[in-house]
Design a protein around this motif. Structure first.
Motif, PDB file in Angstrom:
ATOM      1  N   GLY A  50       0.772  -1.232   0.000  1.00 10.96           N
ATOM      2  CA  GLY A  50       0.000   0.000   0.000  1.00 10.96           C
ATOM      3  C   GLY A  50       0.802   1.278   0.000  1.00 10.96           C
ATOM      4  N   ASP A  51       2.125   1.216   0.121  1.00  8.43           N
ATOM      5  CA  ASP A  51       2.945   2.424   0.203  1.00  8.43           C
ATOM      6  C   ASP A  51       4.095   2.329  -0.792  1.00  8.43           C
ATOM      7  OD1 ASP A  51       4.381   4.674   0.887  1.00  8.43           O
ATOM      8  OD2 ASP A  51       4.316   4.327   3.045  1.00  8.43           O
ATOM      9  N   ALA A  52       3.809   2.657  -2.044  1.00 10.28           N
ATOM     10  CA  ALA A  52       4.806   2.533  -3.115  1.00 10.28           C
ATOM     11  C   ALA A  52       5.966   3.502  -2.941  1.00 10.28           C
ATOM     12  CB  ALA A  52       4.140   2.751  -4.473  1.00 10.28           C
ATOM     13  N   ALA A  53       5.750   4.612  -2.251  1.00  5.75           N
ATOM     14  CA  ALA A  53       6.819   5.588  -2.069  1.00  5.75           C
ATOM     15  C   ALA A  53       7.906   5.067  -1.139  1.00  5.75           C
ATOM     16  CB  ALA A  53       6.243   6.891  -1.517  1.00  5.75           C
ATOM     17  N   ARG A  54       7.553   4.176  -0.226  1.00 11.91           N
ATOM     18  CA  ARG A  54       8.520   3.727   0.775  1.00 11.91           C
ATOM     19  C   ARG A  54       8.964   2.279   0.607  1.00 11.91           C
ATOM     20  NH1 ARG A  54       6.177   4.896   6.557  1.00 11.91           N
ATOM     21  NH2 ARG A  54       8.339   5.133   7.238  1.00 11.91           N
ATOM     22  N   PHE A  55       8.130   1.452  -0.027  1.00  7.70           N
ATOM     23  CA  PHE A  55       8.410   0.020  -0.017  1.00  7.70           C
ATOM     24  C   PHE A  55       8.296  -0.609  -1.400  1.00  7.70           C
ATOM     25  CE2 PHE A  55       6.190   0.889   4.119  1.00  7.70           C
ATOM     26  CZ  PHE A  55       7.338   0.875   4.909  1.00  7.70           C
ATOM     27  N   PHE A  56       9.141  -1.595  -1.658  1.00  6.63           N
ATOM     28  CA  PHE A  56       8.997  -2.452  -2.827  1.00  6.63           C
ATOM     29  C   PHE A  56       7.915  -3.494  -2.541  1.00  6.63           C
ATOM     30  CE2 PHE A  56      13.643  -1.354  -2.955  1.00  6.63           C
ATOM     31  CZ  PHE A  56      13.588  -0.555  -4.080  1.00  6.63           C
ATOM     32  N   SER A  57       7.266  -3.962  -3.601  1.00  3.30           N
ATOM     33  CA  SER A  57       6.222  -4.979  -3.451  1.00  3.30           C
ATOM     34  C   SER A  57       6.149  -5.826  -4.706  1.00  3.30           C
ATOM     35  CB  SER A  57       4.862  -4.314  -3.193  1.00  3.30           C
ATOM     36  OG  SER A  57       3.804  -5.241  -3.348  1.00  3.30           O
ATOM     37  N   HIS A  58       6.346  -7.114  -4.549  1.00  3.03           N
ATOM     38  CA  HIS A  58       6.245  -8.033  -5.675  1.00  3.03           C
ATOM     39  C   HIS A  58       4.818  -8.052  -6.228  1.00  3.03           C
ATOM     40  CE1 HIS A  58       5.303 -12.056  -7.360  1.00  3.03           C
ATOM     41  NE2 HIS A  58       6.457 -11.892  -7.970  1.00  3.03           N
ATOM     42  N   ARG A  59       3.837  -8.077  -5.341  1.00  2.29           N
ATOM     43  CA  ARG A  59       2.446  -8.143  -5.798  1.00  2.29           C
ATOM     44  C   ARG A  59       2.036  -6.856  -6.507  1.00  2.29           C
ATOM     45  NH1 ARG A  59      -2.680 -11.307  -3.773  1.00  2.29           N
ATOM     46  NH2 ARG A  59      -1.067 -12.904  -3.948  1.00  2.29           N
ATOM     47  N   ARG A  60       2.446  -5.724  -5.993  1.00  2.00           N
ATOM     48  CA  ARG A  60       2.112  -4.457  -6.653  1.00  2.00           C
ATOM     49  C   ARG A  60       2.758  -4.397  -8.031  1.00  2.00           C
ATOM     50  NH1 ARG A  60       4.063  -1.026  -3.025  1.00  2.00           N
ATOM     51  NH2 ARG A  60       5.984  -0.681  -4.186  1.00  2.00           N
ATOM     52  N   MET A  61       4.003  -4.863  -8.136  1.00  2.00           N
ATOM     53  CA  MET A  61       4.674  -4.914  -9.431  1.00  2.00           C
ATOM     54  C   MET A  61       3.882  -5.765 -10.412  1.00  2.00           C
ATOM     55  SD  MET A  61       6.591  -7.289 -11.408  1.00  2.00           S
ATOM     56  CE  MET A  61       7.201  -8.466 -10.206  1.00  2.00           C
ATOM     57  N   THR A  62       3.381  -6.919  -9.950  1.00  2.00           N
ATOM     58  CA  THR A  62       2.608  -7.805 -10.808  1.00  2.00           C
ATOM     59  C   THR A  62       1.317  -7.137 -11.272  1.00  2.00           C
ATOM     60  OG1 THR A  62       3.510  -9.732  -9.659  1.00  2.00           O
ATOM     61  CG2 THR A  62       1.502 -10.062 -10.943  1.00  2.00           C
ATOM     62  N   HIS A  63       0.629  -6.499 -10.345  1.00  2.00           N
ATOM     63  CA  HIS A  63      -0.639  -5.853 -10.696  1.00  2.00           C
ATOM     64  C   HIS A  63      -0.437  -4.678 -11.656  1.00  2.00           C
ATOM     65  CE1 HIS A  63      -2.883  -7.474  -6.896  1.00  2.00           C
ATOM     66  NE2 HIS A  63      -2.637  -8.404  -7.794  1.00  2.00           N
ATOM     67  N   ARG A  64       0.684  -4.005 -11.528  1.00  2.00           N
ATOM     68  CA  ARG A  64       0.948  -2.850 -12.400  1.00  2.00           C
ATOM     69  C   ARG A  64       1.602  -3.246 -13.718  1.00  2.00           C
ATOM     70  NH1 ARG A  64       3.353   2.014  -8.510  1.00  2.00           N
ATOM     71  NH2 ARG A  64       1.461   2.378  -7.294  1.00  2.00           N
ATOM     72  N   GLY A  65       2.055  -4.483 -13.824  1.00  2.00           N
ATOM     73  CA  GLY A  65       2.726  -4.925 -15.034  1.00  2.00           C
ATOM     74  C   GLY A  65       4.102  -4.316 -15.208  1.00  2.00           C
ATOM     75  N   GLU A  66       4.769  -4.005 -14.095  1.00  2.00           N
ATOM     76  CA  GLU A  66       6.101  -3.413 -14.166  1.00  2.00           C
ATOM     77  C   GLU A  66       7.149  -4.474 -14.486  1.00  2.00           C
ATOM     78  OE1 GLU A  66       5.311   0.260 -11.025  1.00  2.00           O
ATOM     79  OE2 GLU A  66       6.161  -1.629 -10.301  1.00  2.00           O
ATOM     80  N   ALA A  67       8.326  -4.027 -14.918  1.00  2.00           N
ATOM     81  CA  ALA A  67       9.355  -4.938 -15.417  1.00  2.00           C
ATOM     82  C   ALA A  67      10.132  -5.642 -14.312  1.00  2.00           C
ATOM     83  CB  ALA A  67      10.326  -4.166 -16.310  1.00  2.00           C
ATOM     84  N   GLY A  68      10.058  -5.149 -13.093  1.00  2.00           N
ATOM     85  CA  GLY A  68      10.819  -5.753 -12.009  1.00  2.00           C
ATOM     86  C   GLY A  68      10.482  -5.071 -10.697  1.00  2.00           C
ATOM     87  N   TYR A  69      11.164  -5.498  -9.652  1.00  2.00           N
ATOM     88  CA  TYR A  69      10.932  -4.905  -8.345  1.00  2.00           C
ATOM     89  C   TYR A  69      12.192  -5.053  -7.501  1.00  2.00           C
ATOM     90  CZ  TYR A  69      10.320  -9.718  -6.701  1.00  2.00           C
ATOM     91  OH  TYR A  69      10.513 -11.045  -6.412  1.00  2.00           O
ATOM     92  N   GLY A  70      12.379  -4.124  -6.589  1.00  2.00           N
ATOM     93  CA  GLY A  70      13.532  -4.199  -5.697  1.00  2.00           C
ATOM     94  C   GLY A  70      13.227  -4.998  -4.450  1.00  2.00           C
ATOM     95  N   ARG A  71      14.263  -5.195  -3.652  1.00  2.00           N
ATOM     96  CA  ARG A  71      14.121  -5.903  -2.382  1.00  2.00           C
ATOM     97  C   ARG A  71      14.561  -5.005  -1.240  1.00  2.00           C
ATOM     98  NH1 ARG A  71      13.921  -8.697  -7.280  1.00  2.00           N
ATOM     99  NH2 ARG A  71      13.696 -10.951  -6.957  1.00  2.00           N
ATOM    100  N   LEU A  72      13.771  -5.020  -0.187  1.00  2.00           N
ATOM    101  CA  LEU A  72      14.068  -4.237   1.017  1.00  2.00           C
ATOM    102  C   LEU A  72      14.955  -5.046   1.946  1.00  2.00           C
ATOM    103  CD1 LEU A  72      10.352  -3.266   1.573  1.00  2.00           C
ATOM    104  CD2 LEU A  72      12.121  -1.636   0.858  1.00  2.00           C
ATOM    105  N   ALA A  73      15.910  -4.394   2.567  1.00  2.00           N
ATOM    106  CA  ALA A  73      16.793  -5.048   3.522  1.00  2.00           C
ATOM    107  C   ALA A  73      16.359  -4.731   4.951  1.00  2.00           C
ATOM    108  CB  ALA A  73      18.234  -4.606   3.325  1.00  2.00           C
ATOM    109  N   SER A  74      16.444  -5.732   5.803  1.00  2.00           N
ATOM    110  CA  SER A  74      16.265  -5.563   7.244  1.00  2.00           C
ATOM    111  C   SER A  74      17.461  -6.212   7.910  1.00  2.00           C
ATOM    112  CB  SER A  74      14.977  -6.243   7.712  1.00  2.00           C
ATOM    113  OG  SER A  74      13.860  -5.707   7.041  1.00  2.00           O
ATOM    114  N   ALA A  75      17.976  -5.608   8.982  1.00  2.00           N
ATOM    115  CA  ALA A  75      19.225  -6.114   9.558  1.00  2.00           C
ATOM    116  C   ALA A  75      19.278  -5.899  11.058  1.00  2.00           C
ATOM    117  CB  ALA A  75      20.423  -5.457   8.882  1.00  2.00           C
ATOM    118  N   ILE A  76      20.119  -6.704  11.707  1.00  2.00           N
ATOM    119  CA  ILE A  76      20.347  -6.621  13.150  1.00  2.00           C
ATOM    120  C   ILE A  76      21.802  -6.974  13.423  1.00  2.00           C
ATOM    121  CG2 ILE A  76      19.575  -9.005  13.533  1.00  2.00           C
ATOM    122  CD1 ILE A  76      18.345  -8.003  16.195  1.00  2.00           C
ATOM    123  N   VAL A  77      22.413  -6.312  14.417  1.00  2.00           N
ATOM    124  CA  VAL A  77      23.831  -6.526  14.713  1.00  2.00           C
ATOM    125  C   VAL A  77      24.074  -6.422  16.203  1.00  2.00           C
ATOM    126  CG1 VAL A  77      24.366  -4.061  14.359  1.00  2.00           C
ATOM    127  CG2 VAL A  77      26.195  -5.757  14.137  1.00  2.00           C
TER     128      VAL A  77
END
Length: 252
Positions: free
Chosen positions: A222-249
């Motif tokens: 629901g927030d294309a400005a902040r997050f990548f989404s595989h499903r949103r990419m599919t619905h929009r017919g876009e060529a690809g999508y990025g991946r978000l990283a989450s990390a802990i140290v």
């Protein structure tokens, strides 16, 4: 860069990165950390280096596995020697190593036992969650001295139930595994089930006996400005999508 944090993980450096602050462009703009995407590899490596710097570690100490939607969790003691293993979770008690998970609708889960000082990071899509990747992460942490009753788990941005329409065969897979899983499905506007992935993941963690667990409450779809989404990419017919990283140290 935008690094979201959870109060559940107070006392340990962690973050759920949004798509801001990187060098990629187009559908990958801008902090795409997914080597498996069709983005320029050098740009992805620069994005990962920026995320590593934000986590306070060298680029080779921000670790990713080759995610395959499995229930495999691996222990880590240092940077990879060669290609990363196929797995969907990592655990460590080694200070100065940042464990990362990639997602673009799936659940990124960060784990911490503040007494034993053991951490974990997991990628839990529906396949991994159903197969037991969250429980496998806890078991791997226990092998390093953690106690699941002390473990705190924060779930990052992922697809919410309102955006996650699935088929009847999907529902049957969960209901046949655990009849109580039916409560994580609701009737959708198109007559198809809507699945509550973060709710299901939280239920698995709480049933497993973790000390505390919670979802950050943000939907990737629901927030294309902040997050990548595989499903949103599919619905929009876009060529690809990025991946978000989450990390802990574990610092120090």
């Amino acid at each position: 860069m935008e690094r979201l944090r959870s109060a559940i993980l107070k006392g340990v450096r962690h973050g759920f990165f949004t798509r801001a602050g990187g060098v990629s462009d187009g559908v990958y703009a801008s902090l795409n950390c997914g080597i498996g995407s069709s983005d320029d590899r050098d740009k992805v490596l620069e994005n990962r280096a920026r995320a590593a710097a934000e986590m306070g570690v060298a680029a080779d100490r921000l670790l990713f596995v080759r995610q395959v939607h499995s229930a495999k969790a691996v222990p880590v003691e240092g940077p990879w020697e060669g290609a990363p293993p196929e797995a969907d979770a990592m655990v460590t008690a080694t200070r100065g190593l940042a464990l990362a998970a990639l997602a673009a609708d799936c659940v990124p889960a960060l784990f911490h036992d503040p007494e034993a000082q053991v951490i974990g990071a997991a990628h839990a899509g529906w396949r991994g969650a159903l197969a037991g990747v969250l429980e496998a992460t806890l078991e791997a942490m226990e092998a390093l001295g953690a106690d699941r009753g002390r473990v705190r788990v924060a779930l990052g941005p992922c697809i919410s139930q309102a955006a996650y329409e699935v088929g009847p065969e999907f529902f049957e897979a969960f209901a046949s595994d655990d009849p109580e899983a039916a409560r994580f499905f609701a009737d959708g506007p198109n007559g198809r089930p809507m699945f509550d992935l973060p709710g299901y993941a939280l239920r698995r963690l709480r049933t497993a006996g973790v000390g505390e667990a919670g979802w950050i409450g943000l939907c990737t779809y629901g927030d294309a400005a902040r997050f990548f989404s595989h499903r949103r990419m599919t619905h929009r017919g876009e060529a690809g999508y990025g991946r978000l990283a989450s990390a802990i140290v574990l610092e120090g």
